[in-house]
Enzyme design. Sequence first.
Site, short mmCIF file in Angstrom:
data_model
loop_
_atom_site.label_atom_id
_atom_site.label_comp_id
_atom_site.label_asym_id
_atom_site.label_seq_id
_atom_site.Cartn_x
_atom_site.Cartn_y
_atom_site.Cartn_z
N TYR A 1 -8.28 3.81 -13.85
CA TYR A 1 -8.68 4.53 -12.49
C TYR A 1 -8.60 6.17 -12.77
CZ TYR A 1 -6.35 -0.05 -11.19
OH TYR A 1 -6.13 -1.31 -10.99
N PRO B 1 5.32 -4.70 0.05
CA PRO B 1 5.27 -3.73 -1.06
C PRO B 1 5.42 -4.15 -2.26
CG PRO B 1 7.48 -3.56 -0.48
CD PRO B 1 6.76 -4.71 0.43
N ARG C 1 -3.84 1.81 -16.52
CA ARG C 1 -4.11 2.55 -15.10
C ARG C 1 -4.66 3.88 -15.44
NH1 ARG C 1 -1.00 4.45 -11.90
NH2 ARG C 1 -1.99 3.73 -9.84
N GLY D 1 0.61 -1.39 -0.02
CA GLY D 1 0.38 -0.02 -0.14
C GLY D 1 0.63 1.19 0.06
N CYS E 1 -9.04 1.02 -30.96
CA CYS E 1 -10.25 1.58 -31.40
C CYS E 1 -11.07 1.68 -30.16
CB CYS E 1 -10.49 0.33 -32.53
SG CYS E 1 -10.40 0.88 -34.13
N1 LLP Z 1 -0.88 -7.19 -0.64
C1 LLP Z 1 -1.94 -7.40 -1.23
C2 LLP Z 1 -2.64 -8.46 -0.47
C3 LLP Z 1 -2.28 -6.70 -2.12
O1 LLP Z 1 -3.71 -7.07 -2.63
C4 LLP Z 1 -1.53 -5.92 -2.81
C5 LLP Z 1 -2.04 -5.07 -4.09
C6 LLP Z 1 -0.29 -5.45 -2.43
C7 LLP Z 1 0.24 -6.25 -1.36
C8 LLP Z 1 0.68 -4.49 -3.05
O2 LLP Z 1 -0.02 -3.22 -2.90
P1 LLP Z 1 1.20 -2.04 -3.43
O3 LLP Z 1 2.05 -1.93 -2.45
O4 LLP Z 1 1.47 -2.10 -4.63
O5 LLP Z 1 0.22 -0.87 -3.15
N2 LLP Z 1 -3.68 -2.15 -10.15
C9 LLP Z 1 -3.84 -1.14 -9.33
C10 LLP Z 1 -3.28 -1.68 -7.71
C11 LLP Z 1 -4.13 -3.11 -7.53
C12 LLP Z 1 -3.15 -3.58 -6.22
C13 LLP Z 1 -3.62 -4.90 -5.73
N3 LLP Z 1 -3.35 -5.41 -4.67
C14 LLP Z 1 -3.11 -0.05 -9.47
O6 LLP Z 1 -2.44 0.28 -10.75
O7 LLP Z 1 -2.99 0.97 -8.95
#
Ligand code: LLP
Length: 424
Positions: free
Chosen positions: A316, A274, A312, A232, A344
Amino acid sequence: MPTPGTFSTSRQDIAGVSIAEIAQQFGTPAFVYDAAVIVERIEDLEAFDLIRYAQKACSNIAVLDLVRRHGVVVDAVSAGEIHRALRAGYQGGVTAEGVHEIVYTADIFDADALELVIEHDIHVNCGSPDMIDQLAARKPGAEITLRLNPGFGHGHSQKTNTGGQQSKHGIWYEQIEDCKQRAAQYGITITGLHMHIGSGTDLEHLAQVCGAMQQAVRKVGNSVTTISAGGGLPVPYNADQSYVDLEKYFALWDEARKELEAEQGHSIQLEIEPGRYLAAESGNLVTEIRAIKRMGENMFYLVDAGFNNLARPIMYGAYHPISVVAGDESPREEVDVVVGGPLCESGDIFTQEEGGFVSQRSLPQAEVGEYLVLECAGAYGSVMGSNYNSKPLAAEVMIVDGQPQLIRQRQSYDDLMRGERLLD
Ligand code: LLP
């Protein structure tokens, strides 16, 4: 903690290598990663006992191999990601130091994933109570982790919020007792708890997780030897955004962990998971401008990458920094433009806001044939690529010590149709 850079709208190189030369050597569109950035981001997080890379952000096996060489272990959300982890040199089971190099974190087992988990003795982080029964049927006496939904969440978009009642992710925090009973019935031990409330969140929300985690550990009891703060961590995609204060963030978790250790009477390992933080800023999508045209008030730069390469913005309304690679040294004025791709579909626009509203970006005047770079595209870039409009997946290149190396060939047209067949 790194200081957010300034975002320039013109550039010539990535990690000291000429973008024009990379484009000529490998073609466009191509994802180009700077290995040194990934390594720096790993170092930023070294206070945590264990960094578990959420490979869904960028799962090329060369990236996995790179992070593995820097002591990072890995998360897998599917059979495919388990195969990638194995291919990159990670092993199932547990190391002599008690570390699970690969953890399967998901809300379901499909048949392939369950089979691989059993075959390679992969540790499972259960995101649904049913997974406990399904694992127990194949591996009674296993050790597991529970991924809990603490009842709240937060992300950069509602689509990346993974907590609260609207989310399908994790085990609802009030169901811990039920999970304990299920586990006890099959001799399963809950050795860890995990919470991930969303992607691209902020310190205020992340900090709330510590307290929720403490309450959950108290409910499960002293079989818990690992806690995971999830992922996150945000990265700045523009000058108004910033990083989370990592020292503060670690201090909060460390304090929560120490209190739990004192209460439970044994040490507790603190993991972080992460994805974006390690991969986002290392990656750039290099494209070529193929058409420039005006539609009334809007000037369009149309490039050879679309949302089949970087989804993305359309998914989003995500903002990505963009820069132009001028092919000569002539002075360039900035002009307001819309940047779109070849697909397209009207939504194939990189400069858009959530809801699909097209916006303009001030970029240097450019010409057809010049290159344009979509930056901060290392996380959730190539992995979310598709073959829509029968576009081959882009090449991927990693720059290591000033040398660009191809880490994924652009798909061929045979690759594109592999497995399809004409009717008898
Ligand atoms: N752990 C779990 C259980 C997760 O579901 C995720 C992301 C992470 C870790 C890693 O999160 P991060 O550190 O990358 O924020 N496609 C979206 C993001 C989807 C994230 C899904 N889960 C985007 O492009 O922003």
